[in-house]
Design a protein around this motif. Sequence first.
Motif, PDB file in Angstrom:
ATOM      1  N   PRO A  80     -11.167 -10.042  -1.442  1.00 30.01           N
ATOM      2  CA  PRO A  80     -11.563 -10.410  -0.073  1.00 30.01           C
ATOM      3  C   PRO A  80     -12.964  -9.947   0.316  1.00 30.01           C
ATOM      4  N   ARG A  83     -18.095 -12.703  -2.207  1.00 26.72           N
ATOM      5  CA  ARG A  83     -18.658 -13.886  -1.547  1.00 26.72           C
ATOM      6  C   ARG A  83     -17.843 -15.150  -1.797  1.00 26.72           C
ATOM      7  N   TRP A  84     -16.855 -15.048  -2.674  1.00 27.78           N
ATOM      8  CA  TRP A  84     -16.018 -16.217  -2.950  1.00 27.78           C
ATOM      9  C   TRP A  84     -14.839 -16.317  -1.988  1.00 27.78           C
ATOM     10  N   ALA A  85     -14.572 -15.247  -1.247  1.00 28.06           N
ATOM     11  CA  ALA A  85     -13.435 -15.242  -0.324  1.00 28.06           C
ATOM     12  C   ALA A  85     -13.831 -15.837   1.024  1.00 28.06           C
ATOM     13  N   ALA A  86     -12.816 -16.150   1.825  1.00 29.54           N
ATOM     14  CA  ALA A  86     -13.075 -16.674   3.168  1.00 29.54           C
ATOM     15  C   ALA A  86     -13.664 -15.581   4.051  1.00 29.54           C
ATOM     16  N   ARG A  87     -14.564 -15.957   4.928  1.00 30.60           N
ATOM     17  CA  ARG A  87     -15.199 -15.004   5.833  1.00 30.60           C
ATOM     18  C   ARG A  87     -14.307 -14.768   7.039  1.00 30.60           C
ATOM     19  N   LYS A  88     -13.923 -13.502   7.234  1.00 35.18           N
ATOM     20  CA  LYS A  88     -13.061 -13.162   8.359  1.00 35.18           C
ATOM     21  C   LYS A  88     -13.763 -13.403   9.688  1.00 35.18           C
ATOM     22  N   PRO A  90     -16.715 -15.529  11.364  1.00 37.97           N
ATOM     23  CA  PRO A  90     -17.541 -16.693  11.033  1.00 37.97           C
ATOM     24  C   PRO A  90     -19.014 -16.459  11.313  1.00 37.97           C
ATOM     25  N   GLY A 271     -15.704 -11.674   2.677  1.00 29.63           N
ATOM     26  CA  GLY A 271     -16.295 -12.964   2.390  1.00 29.63           C
ATOM     27  C   GLY A 271     -17.803 -12.921   2.262  1.00 29.63           C
ATOM     28  N   ARG A 272     -18.405 -11.725   2.434  1.00 30.42           N
ATOM     29  CA  ARG A 272     -19.870 -11.624   2.363  1.00 30.42           C
ATOM     30  C   ARG A 272     -20.356 -10.651   1.293  1.00 30.42           C
ATOM     31  N   LYS A 299     -19.489 -13.376  16.453  1.00 33.40           N
ATOM     32  CA  LYS A 299     -19.813 -14.036  15.203  1.00 33.40           C
ATOM     33  C   LYS A 299     -21.008 -13.317  14.586  1.00 33.40           C
ATOM     34  N   SER A 330     -10.490 -16.725  11.936  1.00 40.03           N
ATOM     35  CA  SER A 330      -9.403 -16.001  11.284  1.00 40.03           C
ATOM     36  C   SER A 330      -8.606 -15.177  12.282  1.00 40.03           C
TER      37      SER A 330
END
Length: 356
Positions: A80, A83-88, A90, A271-272, A299, A330
């Motif tokens: 998590p 950088r391949w995971a979703a960004r909690k 945005p 995610g970053r 954000k 999220s």
Amino acid sequence: MEIVMVVLVGVMVMVNLIPLLTYEHWTVRFFDFPYAQFTVINVVILLLLVCFPLSNPGYHYLAFAALCLTLLYRLWIIYPYTRWAARKVPDADIDNQTHERLKIISANVLMSNDDYKGLIEMVKGEDPDILMLVEASHAWEEAIREDMNQLFPHRMLEPLDNTYGLLLYSKVTIKEGTIKYLIEENVPSVHIIFELKNGQLVKFFGVHPKPPSPSENSTSIQRDAELVMVGRESRESDMPVIVAGDLNDVAWSHTTRLFIRVSELLDPRMGRGFFNTFHAHYPLLRWPLDHLFLSTDFKVAGIKRLPNFHSDHFPICIEVVLNPSNHAVSATETTDQEDREEAQEKITDAKEITSN
């Protein structure tokens, strides 16, 4: 060679199991930190096992399966924060200038460090709205006072010569502010309500609890209790919340994940990237100790690790956009009864320790 391989496989399985223990002693909690390093070592041992298989096929496949499982578990834990995971949290629309923006820097200065000029130059170059300094002594406060007073009209300062002093500088109006000693009498935290230009109030917590270590607290109980207390207050706030500071804990540990559930805040690194801030002088021994957590009212316009100024930590900088009408995509993680009981138990245990 076969004996070496068996020992390496056993050690790797052990270091994966140790963090699962709930025992708070520093000898156990240390294994929360080097997850990325142990993941690389796991891959190396797995490749060695392929190149040098054990003579007994049953043992070989058992060792191979164990290493694969430990590797998959570690990747699941740290994924998590890649950088391949979703960004909690945005990304903000950088072209949208209609909402309040805040640039925040959190930095552990290292009390014995005397590169005051390096910090001042970094602050002038980045021009943050809020600057949070931890491990700040009276010498640090005095050395940077003139420059900081020129840059920041609002301040909340608690310099201490025990490595737990806090200095908070702000261009944003401080409407209310207090210094609290939540658990330990020599470890402060700052609790501030900022008032933005549009009248919006924002709750800010600056923290730096003691780590579990042989030179500080032998267990993580006091650290964990302070974090869940801040988490409770964050969850109960009816305004946007930011928590910043050196938590002396990594993002993926059980305690930090408990803090996230208790506080219902989000980690913008998810995610970053890791944004490892410690240790600045040893590239192979780095993990994320300095944190910034946000409520869903924000954000992210940008997040980065800043150059080091001879501290053992890198500063971390985040720019956020306040947009209460458009909350994060999220959902926050919430507590269950088990989490609430664990949080209360940590607070009770910590208060018993400090009262003795």
